[in-house]
Design a protein around this motif. Sequence first.
Motif, PDB file in Angstrom:
ATOM      1  N   PRO A 147       6.822   3.956  -3.843  1.00 47.88           N
ATOM      2  CA  PRO A 147       8.253   3.935  -4.128  1.00 47.88           C
ATOM      3  C   PRO A 147       8.777   2.498  -4.038  1.00 47.88           C
ATOM      4  CG  PRO A 147       7.857   4.715  -1.885  1.00 47.88           C
ATOM      5  CD  PRO A 147       6.511   4.549  -2.537  1.00 47.88           C
ATOM      6  N   GLU A 148       9.837   2.187  -4.787  1.00 46.61           N
ATOM      7  CA  GLU A 148      10.432   0.848  -4.739  1.00 46.61           C
ATOM      8  C   GLU A 148      10.852   0.550  -3.297  1.00 46.61           C
ATOM      9  OE1 GLU A 148      10.471  -1.259  -7.091  1.00 46.61           O
ATOM     10  OE2 GLU A 148      11.899  -2.789  -6.443  1.00 46.61           O
ATOM     11  N   GLY A 149      10.465  -0.612  -2.819  1.00 45.03           N
ATOM     12  CA  GLY A 149      10.777  -0.978  -1.435  1.00 45.03           C
ATOM     13  C   GLY A 149       9.671  -0.588  -0.472  1.00 45.03           C
ATOM     14  N   GLY A 150       8.657   0.110  -0.966  1.00 44.54           N
ATOM     15  CA  GLY A 150       7.532   0.493  -0.113  1.00 44.54           C
ATOM     16  C   GLY A 150       6.236  -0.042  -0.687  1.00 44.54           C
ATOM     17  N   HIS A 151       5.116   0.336  -0.103  1.00 42.84           N
ATOM     18  CA  HIS A 151       3.828  -0.169  -0.584  1.00 42.84           C
ATOM     19  C   HIS A 151       2.710   0.851  -0.477  1.00 42.84           C
ATOM     20  CE1 HIS A 151       3.998  -0.894   3.737  1.00 42.84           C
ATOM     21  NE2 HIS A 151       2.687  -0.826   3.725  1.00 42.84           N
ATOM     22  N   LYS A 152       3.033   2.089  -0.091  1.00 35.69           N
ATOM     23  CA  LYS A 152       1.992   3.114   0.018  1.00 35.69           C
ATOM     24  C   LYS A 152       2.167   4.154  -1.077  1.00 35.69           C
ATOM     25  CE  LYS A 152       1.523   2.698   5.029  1.00 35.69           C
ATOM     26  NZ  LYS A 152       1.965   3.320   6.304  1.00 35.69           N
ATOM     27  N   VAL A 154       2.811   7.289  -3.088  1.00 36.42           N
ATOM     28  CA  VAL A 154       3.473   8.575  -2.882  1.00 36.42           C
ATOM     29  C   VAL A 154       3.551   9.325  -4.215  1.00 36.42           C
ATOM     30  CG1 VAL A 154       5.677   9.691  -2.329  1.00 36.42           C
ATOM     31  CG2 VAL A 154       4.851   7.812  -0.907  1.00 36.42           C
ATOM     32  N   PHE A 155       3.825   8.577  -5.277  1.00 36.73           N
ATOM     33  CA  PHE A 155       3.980   9.182  -6.597  1.00 36.73           C
ATOM     34  C   PHE A 155       2.683   9.062  -7.385  1.00 36.73           C
ATOM     35  CE2 PHE A 155       8.289   6.982  -6.019  1.00 36.73           C
ATOM     36  CZ  PHE A 155       8.840   8.053  -5.343  1.00 36.73           C
ATOM     37  N   LEU A 237       9.719  16.300  -7.455  1.00 37.19           N
ATOM     38  CA  LEU A 237      10.500  17.429  -6.944  1.00 37.19           C
ATOM     39  C   LEU A 237      10.530  18.601  -7.929  1.00 37.19           C
ATOM     40  CD1 LEU A 237      13.428  15.331  -5.429  1.00 37.19           C
ATOM     41  CD2 LEU A 237      11.793  16.723  -4.123  1.00 37.19           C
ATOM     42  N   THR A 247       2.651  18.265  -4.815  1.00 35.78           N
ATOM     43  CA  THR A 247       3.107  16.899  -5.040  1.00 35.78           C
ATOM     44  C   THR A 247       1.878  16.033  -5.327  1.00 35.78           C
ATOM     45  OG1 THR A 247       2.890  16.326  -2.713  1.00 35.78           O
ATOM     46  CG2 THR A 247       5.038  17.198  -3.411  1.00 35.78           C
TER      47      THR A 247
ATOM     48  N   LEU B 291       7.812  14.923   1.206  1.00 33.95           N
ATOM     49  CA  LEU B 291       7.887  13.832   0.218  1.00 33.95           C
ATOM     50  C   LEU B 291       8.896  12.777   0.684  1.00 33.95           C
ATOM     51  CD1 LEU B 291       7.254  12.742  -2.738  1.00 33.95           C
ATOM     52  CD2 LEU B 291       9.310  13.976  -3.428  1.00 33.95           C
ATOM     53  N   PHE B 292      10.083  13.226   1.093  1.00 31.33           N
ATOM     54  CA  PHE B 292      11.103  12.266   1.542  1.00 31.33           C
ATOM     55  C   PHE B 292      10.615  11.491   2.762  1.00 31.33           C
ATOM     56  CE2 PHE B 292      14.063  15.681  -0.276  1.00 31.33           C
ATOM     57  CZ  PHE B 292      14.082  15.093  -1.533  1.00 31.33           C
ATOM     58  N   ASN B 294       7.529  10.771   3.463  1.00 30.89           N
ATOM     59  CA  ASN B 294       6.513   9.808   3.006  1.00 30.89           C
ATOM     60  C   ASN B 294       7.151   8.561   2.399  1.00 30.89           C
ATOM     61  OD1 ASN B 294       4.338  11.377   3.767  1.00 30.89           O
ATOM     62  ND2 ASN B 294       4.084  12.328   1.745  1.00 30.89           N
ATOM     63  N   ILE B 295       8.318   8.730   1.790  1.00 30.80           N
ATOM     64  CA  ILE B 295       9.027   7.575   1.216  1.00 30.80           C
ATOM     65  C   ILE B 295       9.665   6.752   2.333  1.00 30.80           C
ATOM     66  CG2 ILE B 295      11.010   6.905  -0.211  1.00 30.80           C
ATOM     67  CD1 ILE B 295      10.364   9.401  -1.975  1.00 30.80           C
ATOM     68  N   GLN B 298       7.618   4.478   5.171  1.00 30.48           N
ATOM     69  CA  GLN B 298       7.083   3.159   4.830  1.00 30.48           C
ATOM     70  C   GLN B 298       8.199   2.147   4.599  1.00 30.48           C
ATOM     71  OE1 GLN B 298       5.402   2.877   0.695  1.00 30.48           O
ATOM     72  NE2 GLN B 298       5.504   5.099   0.790  1.00 30.48           N
ATOM     73  N   ALA B 300      10.842   2.402   2.616  1.00 28.82           N
ATOM     74  CA  ALA B 300      11.578   2.536   1.347  1.00 28.82           C
ATOM     75  C   ALA B 300      12.780   3.457   1.587  1.00 28.82           C
ATOM     76  CB  ALA B 300      10.670   3.096   0.266  1.00 28.82           C
TER      77      ALA B 300
END
Lengths: 337, 337
Positions: A147-152, A154-155, A237, A247, B291-292, B294-295, B298, B300
């Motif tokens: 996700p933007e702002g993260g580095h692991k 998820v998507f 989602l 997911t 999911l939330f 996990n975001i 990290q 984000a």
Amino acid sequence: MTRLSVKELEDLSRDILLRHGFSVDHAQAVTDTIVAGQRDECHSHGLYRLLGIIETLKAGKVIPDAKPGIVDQAPSIVKVDARGGFSQLAFDAGLPILVQKTRDNGIAALAINHCVHFSALWVEIEQITDAGLVALAFTPSQAGVAPEGGHKPVFGTNPIAFGWPRAGKDPFVFDFATSVIARGDIELHRRAGKEIPPGWGVDINGQPSTDPGAVLEGAMRTFGGHKGSALAAMVELVAGPLIGDLTSVESLAWDDGTKSLPHHGELVIALDPRRFLGPAADQHLARAETLFDNIQAQGARLPSQRRYAARKRSLENGVEISEALYSDLQKLLVQVV
Amino acid sequence: MTRLSVKELEDLSRDILLRHGFSVDHAQAVTDTIVAGQRDECHSHGLYRLLGIIETLKAGKVIPDAKPGIVDQAPSIVKVDARGGFSQLAFDAGLPILVQKTRDNGIAALAINHCVHFSALWVEIEQITDAGLVALAFTPSQAGVAPEGGHKPVFGTNPIAFGWPRAGKDPFVFDFATSVIARGDIELHRRAGKEIPPGWGVDINGQPSTDPGAVLEGAMRTFGGHKGSALAAMVELVAGPLIGDLTSVESLAWDDGTKSLPHHGELVIALDPRRFLGPAADQHLARAETLFDNIQAQGARLPSQRRYAARKRSLENGVEISEALYSDLQKLLVQVV
């Protein structure tokens, strides 16, 4: 390069799938998608995919003779349980019901569950626009995008596809990953020993990297910063928990390191312009053509035009594949799991 | 700065609208949106909007006492004709029918036609997530954004908004323009005499420019290159021709140089997790919470968190607006068209 007619391409794909134990209906449904991808010169969704399909079968991650189960879930929802088979047969089973529900009610949804997925979504979208309907489709994949702002991760690459029917013309269709680039493009860079452009991803420590191997171990980024990241979350989602399916993090865990094609779900939404507009439909659909004219008259392109041009060429002249791929496919015709 | 309680903010907005001839129900519906925007510190959608609302009224581009007309278009479609009034009252009229149709059928659509629009879409999205439903909303605006590969305005800022209900928590909501930036941000740069960053837009000759005035006369760009451009086209189609309403080019022509708030349509889609999932709904909605997690774990952020924090502050301490805006609003209380 080896040149094949579309008919030869279809026979080759079907023969390989049958030889490896796929049921006749799965072999045909999967072949239709492979032919569409190769014909439109979306090479990553063409004959090349047969290699991954057979690897997935060998890993025990797809059921070659699964029979989809249809559930009439609600007046505007049909669900199809693919029961561990490839998504195509489940989509084919659900499509006529989706179309009927959309014509009856104006808008309807098709949820495909527990399928193994490799189709480009546009293949499905075009079958809905062929029925004169507007379509949207979403599917997660396997976690590899942060996700933007993260580095692991998820998507997944989490594509979004949309189609709009055009009378007497190829439909307006787009189908893109919400990741900045397809995972396959990073793999191609790695194989070629080339750096990837800055901005595609981060390494396992969250540092921006141009090393394709480091990014494949770390995480890709979404396109368009926080907006693309928000869209990627939406795909998770609506095509995950909303339809009772995995997911991208869960799908990656299910894969268990086998690098198989992803197991998950898909959400398709269809809308009927004639139910929205009644007798005024033709008049309003003509205004959509004005929008397309306004885009094209200034030299901008509509999405999918390159694909439609390739389709025309392929139907006239056949397709070309590399000798190496052709040789690998010939081996699949004789080797069995 | 002048500090106002949320109650004072509401009274001020309602009094100004009533003073200028808006009907009681329009004054309240518009005020609810303005209070939400100011309270959440979305300043461009707060009290500041009253200036544009009164200008739009003076230009004859909004009907202050329009009565929305509801059309039960299809089992899963409700249409509301705003009849030239602000969108809020039309949305309020359609919302209970949208919710009922969604619960009955699993998915449903609300089309708002012939409305004047200025609301952030999240204000509407949150009313749908409050009912436990998933929501999507789309609206074109007035042409000012070029398609990728072109340089002439075809699209508006064309926002896309999405909401996901969370039990006992603020919903997951995003609402963003498909243009690279809001038009208002470019106007702010012009007023401040500052250059805009490269990539925001082109001048009237199609050349990239950092001069805000030149870009306002030329065209803004979409976010995320061809992907954002494709999404902007989708918004035009589904909230324009599909629902029998104006495209952004048509809306700009209708405006006739008055620089009023945009007149057009809006499409809202709602989906009911309980109809998709049946008794398994709670189990699957819990996976969305993972999911939330996990975001957020990290570092984000989920979208709208800044807005929710502002809301909490405003409800406790009131809001602050500039003396200049407060003075302009006081003038509106005494001046009448």
